[in-house]
Scaffold this active site. Structure first.
Site, PDB file in Angstrom:
ATOM      1  N   SER A 142     -22.036  47.047   3.387  1.00 37.86           N
ATOM      2  CA  SER A 142     -20.599  46.816   3.444  1.00 37.86           C
ATOM      3  C   SER A 142     -20.053  47.146   2.065  1.00 37.86           C
ATOM      4  CB  SER A 142     -20.340  45.342   3.765  1.00 37.86           C
ATOM      5  OG  SER A 142     -19.002  44.987   3.490  1.00 37.86           O
ATOM      6  N   TYR A 155     -22.307  36.309   3.164  1.00 37.65           N
ATOM      7  CA  TYR A 155     -22.202  37.725   3.577  1.00 37.65           C
ATOM      8  C   TYR A 155     -22.386  38.643   2.370  1.00 37.65           C
ATOM      9  CZ  TYR A 155     -20.180  41.712   6.167  1.00 37.65           C
ATOM     10  OH  TYR A 155     -19.962  42.912   6.801  1.00 37.65           O
TER      11      TYR A 155
HETATM   12  P1  NAD Z   1     -19.699  43.431  16.240  1.00 44.93           P
HETATM   13  O1  NAD Z   1     -19.491  41.963  16.306  1.00 44.93           O
HETATM   14  O2  NAD Z   1     -18.771  44.339  16.963  1.00 44.93           O
HETATM   15  O3  NAD Z   1     -21.195  43.792  16.691  1.00 44.93           O
HETATM   16  C1  NAD Z   1     -22.289  43.099  16.192  1.00 44.93           C
HETATM   17  C2  NAD Z   1     -23.391  43.128  17.235  1.00 44.93           C
HETATM   18  O4  NAD Z   1     -24.547  42.475  16.658  1.00 44.93           O
HETATM   19  C3  NAD Z   1     -23.048  42.374  18.520  1.00 44.93           C
HETATM   20  O5  NAD Z   1     -23.339  43.180  19.643  1.00 44.93           O
HETATM   21  C4  NAD Z   1     -23.938  41.148  18.476  1.00 44.93           C
HETATM   22  O6  NAD Z   1     -24.352  40.697  19.766  1.00 44.93           O
HETATM   23  C5  NAD Z   1     -25.128  41.666  17.675  1.00 44.93           C
HETATM   24  N1  NAD Z   1     -25.908  40.586  17.056  1.00 44.93           N
HETATM   25  C6  NAD Z   1     -25.461  39.482  16.421  1.00 44.93           C
HETATM   26  N2  NAD Z   1     -26.488  38.706  16.035  1.00 44.93           N
HETATM   27  C7  NAD Z   1     -27.609  39.338  16.436  1.00 44.93           C
HETATM   28  C8  NAD Z   1     -28.997  39.044  16.331  1.00 44.93           C
HETATM   29  N3  NAD Z   1     -29.427  37.910  15.739  1.00 44.93           N
HETATM   30  N4  NAD Z   1     -29.889  39.912  16.846  1.00 44.93           N
HETATM   31  C9  NAD Z   1     -29.463  41.056  17.457  1.00 44.93           C
HETATM   32  N5  NAD Z   1     -28.166  41.380  17.600  1.00 44.93           N
HETATM   33  C10 NAD Z   1     -27.257  40.532  17.093  1.00 44.93           C
HETATM   34  O7  NAD Z   1     -19.710  43.758  14.655  1.00 44.93           O
HETATM   35  P2  NAD Z   1     -19.547  45.130  13.843  1.00 44.93           P
HETATM   36  O8  NAD Z   1     -18.272  45.050  13.124  1.00 44.93           O
HETATM   37  O9  NAD Z   1     -19.869  46.304  14.681  1.00 44.93           O
HETATM   38  O10 NAD Z   1     -20.698  44.916  12.741  1.00 44.93           O
HETATM   39  C11 NAD Z   1     -21.913  45.629  12.735  1.00 44.93           C
HETATM   40  C12 NAD Z   1     -22.445  45.632  11.308  1.00 44.93           C
HETATM   41  O11 NAD Z   1     -21.516  46.288  10.439  1.00 44.93           O
HETATM   42  C13 NAD Z   1     -22.678  44.237  10.722  1.00 44.93           C
HETATM   43  O12 NAD Z   1     -23.873  44.226   9.957  1.00 44.93           O
HETATM   44  C14 NAD Z   1     -21.482  44.061   9.805  1.00 44.93           C
HETATM   45  O13 NAD Z   1     -21.746  43.174   8.746  1.00 44.93           O
HETATM   46  C15 NAD Z   1     -21.293  45.471   9.322  1.00 44.93           C
HETATM   47  N6  NAD Z   1     -19.974  45.752   8.783  1.00 44.93           N
HETATM   48  C16 NAD Z   1     -18.875  45.640   9.570  1.00 44.93           C
HETATM   49  C17 NAD Z   1     -17.632  45.915   9.016  1.00 44.93           C
HETATM   50  C18 NAD Z   1     -16.381  45.823   9.825  1.00 44.93           C
HETATM   51  O14 NAD Z   1     -15.321  45.875   9.226  1.00 44.93           O
HETATM   52  N7  NAD Z   1     -16.430  45.699  11.132  1.00 44.93           N
HETATM   53  C19 NAD Z   1     -17.516  46.306   7.674  1.00 44.93           C
HETATM   54  C20 NAD Z   1     -18.672  46.403   6.909  1.00 44.93           C
HETATM   55  C21 NAD Z   1     -19.884  46.132   7.474  1.00 44.93           C
END
Ligand code: NAD
Length: 260
Positions: A142, A155
């Site tokens: 991130s 985080y």
């Molecule tokens: P999201 O909530 O849309 O998807 C996350 C997925 O992870 C979900 O399908 C959930 O069921 C799954 N998950 C949660 N805990 C789990 C576990 N213990 N085992 C297996 N699966 C699990 O979130 P997103 O925004 O797509 O985030 C994905 C990644 O991107 C994360 O690591 C997040 O920190 C990172 N990220 C997101 C953003 C953003 O702005 N959305 C920015 C930077 C980084």
């Protein structure tokens, strides 16, 4: 097709960024394992990729559970014959000031982001190291792998930690033709971010619109959200790159919020 004949396992692929990467990789010819704690949703994403002419399977996997990670990774290899790309992406967000942060929440955050990255990496390497076949491991970091924000102690700590794991893997993996990277997105409108908007508004005493304009996009060069497609394109570029000239890198995709 840039990933023809390749196989990939994407964690957290039932939603958001992971789903976007899985769909992009499938369009580029990879067979994709959709690994998620939400098994029904993972199966639905796999079915939708298969309907679109791709090749995917759904895998039930809680990335914090050693057995589930081992079994899930092995079943992906059984189905596809190999594992070339791991996208360690599953993640959640829990916001709170440090002084009020529950220890159980802290542990859960580190378990999902860091234990999950370690366990999936170790399981994948056992296949990638075989016959020096090699592979690519990409961690979903991130901007918070480089910057700090209030309320996000666990985080930010976890996302900084992924840089260390990727750099060690780049060094250890080199002899086995394995490369490692961290992709560092700015804010992307996924369920993870949509959930944070009212939470942060409440915690910081500002409106939801101000959370978006000031907290989420205030430091970008153009006030624009990063998209799932932007992150998928970056993962594709790193996965298809032809040499180890690129390894151990952190690539920030954030409309200039963080500049490296
Ligand atoms: P999201 O909530 O849309 O998807 C996350 C997925 O992870 C979900 O399908 C959930 O069921 C799954 N998950 C949660 N805990 C789990 C576990 N213990 N085992 C297996 N699966 C699990 O979130 P997103 O925004 O797509 O985030 C994905 C990644 O991107 C994360 O690591 C997040 O920190 C990172 N990220 C997101 C953003 C953003 O702005 N959305 C920015 C930077 C980084």
């Amino acid at each position: 097709m840039k990933l023809a004949g390749k196989t990939a396992l994407v964690t957290g692929a039932a939603s958001g960024i992971g789903r976007g990467i899985a769909e992009c990789f499938a369009r580029e010819g990879a067979a994709v394992a959709i690994a998620d704690i939400n098994h029904d949703a993972a199966e639905a994403v796999a079915a939708s990729i298969n309907r679109a002419g791709g090749r995917a399977i759904g895998i039930a996997m809680d990335v914090t559970q050693e057995n589930e990670v081992e079994q899930g990774t092995n079943s992906a290899v059984e189905a596809f014959g190999a594992l070339d790309i791991l996208i360690s992406n599953a993640g959640v967000q829990i916001v709170n000031p440090i002084v009020d942060y529950a220890f159980a929440d802290w542990r859960r955050m580190l378990a999902i982001h860091l234990d999950g990255a370690f366990l999936t990496t170790r399981a994948a390497l056992r296949h990638m190291y075989r016959d020096a076949r090699g592979g690519i491991v990409i961690y979903m970091g991130s901007v918070h792998s480089h910057e700090a924000s209030p309320l996000k102690s666990a985080y930010v700590t976890a996302k900084h930690g992924l840089l260390g794991l990727a750099r060690v893997l780049a060094k250890e993996g080199a002899a086995h033709n394995v490369r490692a990277h961290v992709i560092c997105p700015g804010f992307v409108r996924t369920p993870l971010v949509d959930k944070q908007i009212p939470e942060q508004a409440r915690e910081l005493g500002i409106s939801e619109d101000e959370v978006i304009r000031k907290i989420m996009l205030g430091n970008t060069v153009d006030g624009v959200f990063t998209t799932v497609e932007d992150i998928a394109e970056t993962a594709l570029f790193l996965s298809a790159f032809p040499s180890a000239a690129l390894t151990g890198q952190s690539v920030t995709v954030s409309h200039g919020w963080h500049m490296q």
